[in-house]
Motif scaffolding. Sequence first.
Motif, PDB file in Angstrom:
ATOM      1  N   TYR A 294       0.786  -1.225   0.000  1.00  0.00           N
ATOM      2  CA  TYR A 294       0.000   0.000   0.000  1.00  0.00           C
ATOM      3  C   TYR A 294       0.820   1.277   0.000  1.00  0.00           C
ATOM      4  O   TYR A 294       0.323   2.317  -0.417  1.00  0.00           O
ATOM      5  N   VAL A 295       2.056   1.234   0.442  1.00  0.00           N
ATOM      6  CA  VAL A 295       2.894   2.429   0.402  1.00  0.00           C
ATOM      7  C   VAL A 295       3.762   2.418  -0.853  1.00  0.00           C
ATOM      8  O   VAL A 295       3.763   3.375  -1.617  1.00  0.00           O
ATOM      9  N   ASN A 296       4.442   1.305  -1.087  1.00  0.00           N
ATOM     10  CA  ASN A 296       5.312   1.205  -2.262  1.00  0.00           C
ATOM     11  C   ASN A 296       4.582   0.734  -3.515  1.00  0.00           C
ATOM     12  O   ASN A 296       5.151   0.728  -4.592  1.00  0.00           O
ATOM     13  N   LYS A 297       3.358   0.270  -3.350  1.00  0.00           N
ATOM     14  CA  LYS A 297       2.517  -0.177  -4.465  1.00  0.00           C
ATOM     15  C   LYS A 297       3.203  -1.261  -5.315  1.00  0.00           C
ATOM     16  O   LYS A 297       3.182  -1.214  -6.540  1.00  0.00           O
ATOM     17  N   VAL A 298       3.800  -2.229  -4.631  1.00  0.00           N
ATOM     18  CA  VAL A 298       4.417  -3.363  -5.309  1.00  0.00           C
ATOM     19  C   VAL A 298       3.292  -4.243  -5.856  1.00  0.00           C
ATOM     20  O   VAL A 298       2.327  -4.527  -5.149  1.00  0.00           O
ATOM     21  N   PRO A 299       3.368  -4.672  -7.106  1.00  0.00           N
ATOM     22  CA  PRO A 299       2.310  -5.506  -7.687  1.00  0.00           C
ATOM     23  C   PRO A 299       2.103  -6.806  -6.910  1.00  0.00           C
ATOM     24  O   PRO A 299       3.042  -7.379  -6.356  1.00  0.00           O
ATOM     25  N   VAL A 300       0.859  -7.250  -6.881  1.00  0.00           N
ATOM     26  CA  VAL A 300       0.496  -8.451  -6.136  1.00  0.00           C
ATOM     27  C   VAL A 300       1.279  -9.664  -6.638  1.00  0.00           C
ATOM     28  O   VAL A 300       1.712 -10.506  -5.847  1.00  0.00           O
ATOM     29  N   GLY A 301       1.488  -9.772  -7.934  1.00  0.00           N
ATOM     30  CA  GLY A 301       2.234 -10.896  -8.488  1.00  0.00           C
ATOM     31  C   GLY A 301       3.644 -10.980  -7.929  1.00  0.00           C
ATOM     32  O   GLY A 301       4.151 -12.068  -7.634  1.00  0.00           O
ATOM     33  N   VAL A 302       4.285  -9.841  -7.779  1.00  0.00           N
ATOM     34  CA  VAL A 302       5.633  -9.806  -7.219  1.00  0.00           C
ATOM     35  C   VAL A 302       5.604 -10.213  -5.749  1.00  0.00           C
ATOM     36  O   VAL A 302       6.441 -10.985  -5.287  1.00  0.00           O
ATOM     37  N   LEU A 303       4.606  -9.711  -5.014  1.00  0.00           N
ATOM     38  CA  LEU A 303       4.486 -10.068  -3.603  1.00  0.00           C
ATOM     39  C   LEU A 303       4.210 -11.554  -3.421  1.00  0.00           C
ATOM     40  O   LEU A 303       4.717 -12.179  -2.487  1.00  0.00           O
ATOM     41  N   CYS A 304       3.402 -12.127  -4.306  1.00  0.00           N
ATOM     42  CA  CYS A 304       3.105 -13.563  -4.229  1.00  0.00           C
ATOM     43  C   CYS A 304       4.389 -14.379  -4.346  1.00  0.00           C
ATOM     44  O   CYS A 304       4.609 -15.329  -3.595  1.00  0.00           O
TER      45      CYS A 304
ATOM     46  N   LEU B 171       7.439 -13.232  -3.787  1.00  0.00           N
ATOM     47  CA  LEU B 171       8.315 -12.861  -2.685  1.00  0.00           C
ATOM     48  C   LEU B 171       7.962 -13.620  -1.406  1.00  0.00           C
ATOM     49  O   LEU B 171       8.838 -14.097  -0.694  1.00  0.00           O
ATOM     50  N   TYR B 172       6.665 -13.754  -1.141  1.00  0.00           N
ATOM     51  CA  TYR B 172       6.211 -14.436   0.076  1.00  0.00           C
ATOM     52  C   TYR B 172       5.898 -15.916  -0.141  1.00  0.00           C
ATOM     53  O   TYR B 172       5.596 -16.621   0.816  1.00  0.00           O
ATOM     54  N   GLY B 173       5.889 -16.368  -1.379  1.00  0.00           N
ATOM     55  CA  GLY B 173       5.584 -17.767  -1.656  1.00  0.00           C
ATOM     56  C   GLY B 173       4.139 -18.119  -1.351  1.00  0.00           C
ATOM     57  O   GLY B 173       3.854 -19.200  -0.846  1.00  0.00           O
ATOM     58  N   GLN B 174       3.226 -17.191  -1.659  1.00  0.00           N
ATOM     59  CA  GLN B 174       1.803 -17.392  -1.406  1.00  0.00           C
ATOM     60  C   GLN B 174       1.016 -17.193  -2.691  1.00  0.00           C
ATOM     61  O   GLN B 174       1.468 -16.510  -3.608  1.00  0.00           O
ATOM     62  N   SER B 175      -0.183 -17.756  -2.714  1.00  0.00           N
ATOM     63  CA  SER B 175      -1.063 -17.544  -3.855  1.00  0.00           C
ATOM     64  C   SER B 175      -1.696 -16.155  -3.754  1.00  0.00           C
ATOM     65  O   SER B 175      -1.686 -15.528  -2.695  1.00  0.00           O
ATOM     66  N   ARG B 176      -2.254 -15.694  -4.876  1.00  0.00           N
ATOM     67  CA  ARG B 176      -2.940 -14.404  -4.889  1.00  0.00           C
ATOM     68  C   ARG B 176      -4.082 -14.387  -3.875  1.00  0.00           C
ATOM     69  O   ARG B 176      -4.260 -13.422  -3.145  1.00  0.00           O
ATOM     70  N   PHE B 177      -4.857 -15.458  -3.853  1.00  0.00           N
ATOM     71  CA  PHE B 177      -5.994 -15.542  -2.943  1.00  0.00           C
ATOM     72  C   PHE B 177      -5.527 -15.422  -1.500  1.00  0.00           C
ATOM     73  O   PHE B 177      -6.091 -14.678  -0.701  1.00  0.00           O
ATOM     74  N   SER B 178      -4.481 -16.135  -1.158  1.00  0.00           N
ATOM     75  CA  SER B 178      -3.952 -16.112   0.201  1.00  0.00           C
ATOM     76  C   SER B 178      -3.443 -14.718   0.562  1.00  0.00           C
ATOM     77  O   SER B 178      -3.678 -14.222   1.663  1.00  0.00           O
ATOM     78  N   LEU B 179      -2.761 -14.074  -0.385  1.00  0.00           N
ATOM     79  CA  LEU B 179      -2.223 -12.745  -0.137  1.00  0.00           C
ATOM     80  C   LEU B 179      -3.339 -11.719   0.010  1.00  0.00           C
ATOM     81  O   LEU B 179      -3.284 -10.858   0.897  1.00  0.00           O
ATOM     82  N   TYR B 180      -4.366 -11.800  -0.841  1.00  0.00           N
ATOM     83  CA  TYR B 180      -5.508 -10.890  -0.722  1.00  0.00           C
ATOM     84  C   TYR B 180      -6.212 -11.077   0.614  1.00  0.00           C
ATOM     85  O   TYR B 180      -6.574 -10.113   1.285  1.00  0.00           O
TER      86      TYR B 180
END
Length: 145
Positions: free
Chosen positions: A109-119, A121-130
């Motif tokens: 929310y601050v750096n606005k890193v795309p969800v795909g990159v975060l997924c 990075l954290y080794g999680q699915s989009r659903f789990s991250l959301y």
Amino acid sequence: MALDIEEQYEKIYRYCFYRLRDREQAEDVTQEAFLRWLASDTYRDTGQVLQYLYTIARNLCTDEFRRPRHRPLTADVPSREADPVLSAALRVELERLDPEDRELVLLRYVNKVPVGVLCKLYGQSRFSLYRRSKHILKALQNALE
């Protein structure tokens, strides 16, 4: 993936500052992260440039934080909020979060890193991250009310 170095430098610096809470350390770690990123050709052609850059920064912050010369946390956190009371309350509630949850909020929310990159990075699915993001934001909202 075309990468705007200046824009990403600001975001990586902000990320490092929130992790380390020291301007000089954050500047050093940010600079070191970009130097290591530029020195490596491994991820340039894979489309994972941003993920790799954040991984380097995260590891360097962790290394820096573990060093015995680490200074205590300061309240000198840059804020763009107009309401200082809300800003202070938000800062307190963010400090109460689990460090990994706080990092996720900063990146998303601050750096606005795309969800795909975060997924990745954290080794999680989009659903789990959301779901995790929604849970964190709801907890923050309840705490601020």
